[in-house]
Scaffold this active site. Sequence first.
Site, mmCIF file in Angstrom:
data_model
loop_
_atom_site.group_PDB
_atom_site.id
_atom_site.type_symbol
_atom_site.label_atom_id
_atom_site.label_comp_id
_atom_site.label_asym_id
_atom_site.label_seq_id
_atom_site.Cartn_x
_atom_site.Cartn_y
_atom_site.Cartn_z
ATOM 1 N N THR A 386 0.591 -0.978 0.078
ATOM 2 C CA THR A 386 -0.121 -0.130 -0.264
ATOM 3 C C THR A 386 1.206 1.222 -0.037
ATOM 4 O OG1 THR A 386 -1.548 -1.121 0.978
ATOM 5 C CG2 THR A 386 -1.893 1.430 1.468
ATOM 6 N N THR A 404 -3.561 1.906 -2.282
ATOM 7 C CA THR A 404 -3.563 0.603 -2.403
ATOM 8 C C THR A 404 -3.783 0.164 -3.523
ATOM 9 O OG1 THR A 404 -3.223 -1.386 -0.745
ATOM 10 C CG2 THR A 404 -5.514 0.062 -1.148
HETATM 11 N N1 GLY Z 1 -5.464 -3.781 2.058
HETATM 12 C C1 GLY Z 1 -4.352 -2.953 3.026
HETATM 13 C C2 GLY Z 1 -5.761 -2.774 3.121
HETATM 14 O O1 GLY Z 1 -6.298 -2.062 3.605
HETATM 15 O O2 GLY Z 1 -5.783 -2.210 4.581
#
Ligand code: GLY
Length: 574
Positions: A386, A404
Site C-alpha cells: 500500500t 493501495t
Molecule cells: N489492502 C490493505 C488494507 O486496505 O488494509
Amino acid sequence: MKNKIFIAALILCIHSFSYAQKSMGIVGPKKTVDPYHYTSVKSVTFSKACVASAHPLASEVGAAIMKKGGNAFDAMIATQLTLAVVYPGAGNLGGGGFMIAHKKDGNSIALDYREMAPSKASRDMYLDKDGNAQNQLSEIGHLSSGVPGTVAGLFATAKYAKLPFAELIQPAIDLAEKGFVITAGEASGLNGNRADFIKYSTKPSALVKEQEWKAGDTLIQPELAATLKRIRDNGLKGFYEGETAKLITEEMQRGNGMVSLEDLKKYLVKERKVISFDYRGYQVLSFPPPSSGGILIAQMLKMIEKYPVASYGFQSPKSVQLMIEAERRAYADRAQHMGDPDYWKVPQQTLMSDAYLAERMKDYDPNYASKSADVKAGLVHESDQTTHISIIDAEGNMVAVTTTLNNSYGSKTVVGGAGFILNDEMDDFSIKPGVPNMYGAVGGEANAIEPGKRMLSSMTPTLVLKDSKPFMVVGTPGGTTIPTSVFQSIVNVIDFNMNAEDAVNKPKFHHQWLPDEVMIEKTFSADTKAQLEKMGYTLKDRGGIGRTELIKILSKGEREAAADKRGDDSVAGF
Ligand code: GLY
C-alpha cells in the site's frame, strides 16, 4: 550512458547524504523534475510546505505543484498520480484509498474511495464445492479485483484544490510517456513479479521485458500515458466510461473477472465522518470504517493512556508489553465488529469509549503474556503493499492519504491496452469466517462479501492537532501492521518526544490477536526480546514493518519531514 550517469549520481548522493539528511532548508522542488537524476532524501526540516511519499519523483512533483501556487490538495492529486506511474507496486489507478484532511479553516474531511465488491460478487464466491476457501482466487488474478476507486477519489479531492486538474496530471503523463529511471527496489519488484504478470495478464505490458530489469533502466509506459490523457481530457468519464472502462471490462472477460461496465459507472466516493479523540492533550483525527485503522488507534492509544509510558522507557520490556496487550485486544475487536458501515452496524462509539476500554484492560497483567485464546472480542450491545503520502502546505492545510492495490503489484493483472494494474482488494473481505487472509487476519459476518460492499481496510491516514493547530501528519502501508505502526509512531512522538526521523525509523513490532505471536523487526533490542520471551510471548522476526511518512510541525511552524528508511521513500519541500 544514462544508466551510468544515474548510478554515478546515486553513489555521489549516497556519499554526501548524511549532510543532506540533516540539513535545514530546501530540498526540491526543482524547476523541472528530472526523471534521470533523483535520489531519496530521508529527513529535512522545511519552512513552508512539504510532501513525504514512497518515491522521490512523486514527492518532487507534489512540492513543485505547491511552489507553483497549489495547495496540499493539489499536491496530493499530483503526487498520487505520479506514484501511479513511478511506483507501480502500490501507486495506482486501479486501486482505492482514503484521504483525510484538516483544512486551514479548521474543518476536517474524510474521503472514502475504497474499492467495492462487484455487483456479481457473492458471499461464498471463493469457496469450492466442499466449502473450502480458495485463497489464491481472492489474492491474485482477475477475480481478486474490486471496483477501483482511486480516480474518483482524485476528482472528489479536486473540489478543494486550486489548480486545473490538467496541470496536476501532466507530470504523470510525461513520466509515463517519456519514461524515468527505476530504482534497485523497483527493478527487484518487477523481476520478482514477472512470472505473475505474464500469468495473470492477458496482454503484454510495459512492466515485462525480455531481460531482467536493472537499477537505472528506463521504464516507458505508453498505454498508461494514453489512459492518463483520457482522464485529463474526459475527467471521471475518462476512466469509468468510454475506452478505459471498455479495456477494463474486456480484460475482466478474458480473465474471468467480475468488474462490469455498470459497476464502473456506478462507483461513488463517500464522505465519512472523521474519527476524533484526545490522547494526552493532543487531538487525533483518523479514518473511520470501512477502515479499521481509526478505531484501532483510538482503542490502542486510549488503552495505554492511563499508564506512564514515557517513564517506562522507549522499547523497554514494560512499555512494549503494555502496547502488545493493547494491540491484541484491539485486533480481537477488529475481527468481530468491523466492516463496511453501510452494510454492518459498527459499534464505533462503544468500541472507543473509556468505560469499554477500561473493561478490556481489566485482565491485563504487566508481568505475563495474555493468551489470544482467552481474549475474545469485547461484548458490545470488528506485501503488504500500500502506499502513504503526508503533505502540509504553506497555509496549514494538512493532507494524509493512504492508497493501495492491496499486496505488491495488486492482482498482477495489467489491464490490456490501458497499462495499469488492478487491485486484489477482494482478499480484504473475510472469504470464510475464521479463515485468515493474506495478512493472517480473520473476520466474520461483519466483513463478509456482499455486492457493492467495501472490504474492511487497515489503512490509517492520521492527523494530530495540538491546541487546535497542525502538529503531525502520519501514515504508512503494511496491511494489518498499518494501525500498529501509526500507533507506535504517535507514541514515539508524543510519549518519547522523538523527532520525525526517529519516530519513523526506530524498530517496530506488531500483534494482531491472531496468530498469537508478536512480529518484530530484526533490529529490535535483544534484551527486550529476551525479557518478552520470558513473559511468555512468541516472537517472530520479520522484515521491515511499515514505510511511514511523517511530518511533525515544530513550535515555530517549521515542518520536520521524514520518509521511511525502509524503502525509496523521500521528502521534498521548501
Ligand atoms: N489492502 C490493505 C488494507 O486496505 O488494509
